[in-house]
Every structure is written in structure tokens, then in C-alpha cells.
Write a protein that holds these residues in place. Structure first.
Motif: not given
Length: 421
Positions: A285-303
């Protein structure tokens, strides 16, 4: 073309089909993972050991992966319902037959067959969810549909298994009980799911039929021309490496390395299921707003940061649960995006199931099959705590991969440049 699709969008069908497909995928997770909490009881009756458990888990993943690839392509030609309904009926019956297994060989045969039909259901259900969803809700809906796998399989599954053991005569009956809901859902899928337009249309002109014929004759070439599909394949190996290595090895890590009791281990390990469920709801749902790429980059850094903390804090029960919950939230949410919206939105509608099935299949074979076996070797020879480094390596590979994907979220791609389902 895009405007016509939006004008005739069937909101009622979306509301009915997406929850039903979500329940179906949740039952896939339950049937796949119910064996793990039952295994301590089963191993005494069937003379099995931990190595046997690893083989059983691996064979399911390998056949799941192979048939995600194969049946995704078949479904793009013959339709969704014709695959989904038989697949759910058969794998539900097979989980019931698991209770009749007399030893390792029969278990391997049954679980391999389950992998075949669960893999078929997986890739086709992803495509069916994409087709039922409005483009602006596609990421969220695909997250809802995939989130139930973690909730049912890794969150509620151990609770269901242990509670049923106190009710039914033996572990054999637990498998029979959990088979029943799948048969009910199969009937509802038959009544609800529609075939995609490119399969059902009887009014295409000759040029359209000719073009469709070209698409069907060479789907693999078109799919492998997509940068996102290729990157999703590599990325899913990395993220499934993390998810499956942790799911397989953390119970023994907690009891053997951190010296938790079985009850304490069960509390901490449940963070994977509940965190994964929430992550697959939130991140798409966040990626629908912010974009797939931005969401994935942020998620993997945090993970990566969370896993590094997790590896170094020691036996702090509540904090470990919280960190595992957050890690699973990020990992499963990212898995959902790389298995669904990123590849599906990168190809024409007639190749949607193939685009989902190929990355999922490759990820399952190597991330869900080979990597848990490798982690077992590492644990045996170098210490179980070293298996966390393998999971960390998977996340690092993913971070590098997602930096090169092309954005596909409809809200972030200029009108006319994105492929819409």
C-alpha cells in the motif's frame, strides 16, 4: 484503452475475488507449514530426524518453484479459474493424505506433489488478483492476497496445530481437519473467479488474434526482455534466502544457542508470522503512494540494520520478538512487491501469470530449497549462529538489485509509459 478499462472496472468483483484469493493463499501457507509444529510428534512415530525434516521442506520448495514457472505460462493461455480450482482441491486432499504417511518416502512423495499444486496456485492467484484490482489499489490488494500466507502458515499455524493435538486422537487427524477449508474455498473460487479478457474474448479481429498468437508462441522471450522480471528473479532468491533460512534455523538458534525454553522460543518465533502478515498489508500500500523502487530500497536498508542488531543483542526475549517482528514485516512486504507488482506491471496482461510465476519459481527453487539446505551445512560445521550471516547476505544482494529496477507504480509512472493489467 486504459480509459476503457477504468470505465468498465467492476468494483463488486474486486471486493469478492480479492478476499477469496487471500483466504486461498492463506490456506496454501497453512498446509505448507503445518508440518513443522507437528514434526516433534511425528518424528517419534515415523522414526524421522532433523535431516529428514530439512529434506521434506526442501522438496516442497523445489517442486513449488518448478510448477510456479510452468503453470503460470499455462494459465496465461488457458485461464485462471481452470488452474486455481483443481489446484486447491488437490493440494487440500494431499495435506489430508499427509496424515496417512507411513515413513519418509511416502512423506516425500506427498509433499512433492503438494509443491506441484501449491506452486500452480501461487503464480496464478497473483495474476488473478492483479486483474481483479483497480490499478490504484493493485499493490495494496496484492499485499492483502499474499499476507495471509505468513499469517496462516507461520503465525496461526503453530497455534492451530498444537490446539488440535489436544482435541483430535492423534497428529494424523490434524492434517485431515486442516484439509477441509480448502475444499470449501475451491467451490467458492469456482463460483467467483472470472477468466481474463484475453482468454475469454470471442470478438477479437484477425489482427488482434494474430498478435495474441505471437505473444503466446514466444512468451519466454518477451518476459526475459523485461529488466524488472530478471531482477525480480535474483532479488527473490535473496529475500527467500533470508525468510526461509530464518524460519528453518531460528527455532534451534533460540533453544541451542541462546538457551531459551521451548515456550520462550515459540513466543519469539511467532514474530515472523505476525510481522510478515502486517508487512504484506502495509508495504504494498505504501508503494502505491511512494513507488515500488523507493519503498523497496528503504525496506532493505532498514531490514539489514534490524538484522544486524538482532544478531548482536543476546538473549533478550521481548526485544528479540520486536526485532524479529519488524524484520519479518520488512522482508515479507518486500517479497510481496518483488513477487507481484514489480514483475506483473512490467509485462503485457497476457503474460501476467508467467511474469509472476518465473521469479517466484526461481526464488523458491534456490531461496526456498537450496539455501535452507546450505544453512543446515553451515549450522552443522560452523555453528548455528553463522546461518544468520547467510540471511544477511540475502538482504544485501536484494538491496543492490532493487537499485536498478524500473518504477512501475501507476501513480508514479507517466501516463502511457507503464504496462497496466
Amino acid at each position: 484503452m486504459r480509459e476503457n478499462m477504468l470505465n468498465k472496472w467492476d468494483r463488486s468483483y474486486e471486493k469478492k475475488s480479492v478476499p477469496l484469493l487471500a483466504i486461498g493463499f492463506g490456506l496454501v501457507g497453512l498446509d505448507r507449514w503445518i508440518i513443522s509444529p507437528l514434526f516433534p510428534v511425528m518424528m517419534n512415530d515415523l522414526n524421522l530426524n532433523y535431516q529428514d525434516l530439512g529434506i521434506i521442506v526442501a522438496i516442497t520448495g523445489v517442486f513449488w518453484g518448478l510448477f510456479s514457472i510452468i503453470m503460470g505460462g499455462v494459465s496465461d493461455k488457458v485461464g485462471r479459474r481452470v488452474i486455481l480450482v483443481p489446484a486447491m482441491i488437490i493440494f487440500s486432499l494431499l495435506v489430508g493424505f499427509t496424515g496417512l504417511a507411513a515413513g519418509l518416502m511416502s512423506l516425500l512423495f506427498i509433499r512433492a506433489a503438494m509443491g506441484v499444486f501449491e506452486g500452480a496456485f501461487c503464480s496464478v492467484s497473483v495474476a488473478a488478483t492483479a486483474e481483479a484490482s483497480h490499478p490504484k489499489r493493485r499493490g495494496f490488494n496484492m499485499g492483502v492476497q499474499q499476507s495471509t500466507f505468513a499469517l496462516f502458515g507461520l503465525g496461526l499455524g503453530p497455534i492451530i496445530a498444537t490446539q488440535l493435538l489436544g482435541i483430535v486422537p492423534s497428529w494424523h487427524w490434524v492434517f485431515a481437519v486442516v484439509a477441509v477449508p480448502g475444499l470449501i474455498v475451491a467451490y467458492l473460487l469456482h463460483r467467483t473467479i472470472r477468466e481474463p479478457d484475453h482468454v475469454m474474448s470471442n470478438s477479437l479481429d484477425k489482427s488482434q488474434l494474430s498478435e495474441m498468437g505471437k505473444t503466446e508462441r514466444a512468451p519466454w522471450i518477451k518476459i526475459f526482455r523485461s529488466r524488472n522480471v530478471n531482477l525480480s528473479m535474483i532479488g527473490l532468491i535473496g529475500i527467500m534466502c533470508c525468510v526461509f533460512v530464518l524460519s528453518a534455523m531460528l527455532p534451534n538458534y533460540f533453544t541451542d544457542y541462546l538457551h531459551f525454553s521451548v515456550a520462550q522460543m515459540g513466543f519469539v518465533i511467532s514474530g515472523i508470522g505476525f510481522g510478515g502478515f502486517l508487512g504484506q498489508l502495509i508495504l504494498p500500500g505504501i508503494s502505491d503512494l511512494l513507488g515500488r523502487k523507493t519503498t523497496l530500497i528503504a525496506a532493505f536498508i532498514l531490514a539489514i540494520i534490524v538484522l544486524l542488531i538482532f544478531m548482536n543483542i543476546g538473549a533478550q526475549l521481548v526485544l528479540l520478538f520486536m526485532l524479529l517482528f519488524i524484520l519479518a514485516l520488512l522482508a515479507f512486504g518486500s517479497l510481496c512487491l518483488m513477487a507481484g507488482p514489480v514483475p506483473v506491471e512490467s509485462v503485457p496482461p497476457s503474460l501476467a501469470a508467467s511474469a509472476a510465476g518465473i521469479p517466484i519459481g526461481i526464488g523458491e527453487i534456490f531461496g526456498g530449497g537450496v539455501m535452507p539446505a546450505l544453512s543446515g551445512f553451515i549450522a552443522q560445521n560452523y555453528g548455528i549462529e553463522k546461518t544468520l550471516l547467510l540471511a544477511l547476505g540475502g538482504l544485501i544482494v536484494c538491496l543492490g538489485i532493487v537499485c536498478f529496477i524500473k518504477e512501475t507504480a501507476p501513480t508514479k509512472v507517466k501516463k502511457g509509459n507503464a504496462v497496466s493489467i
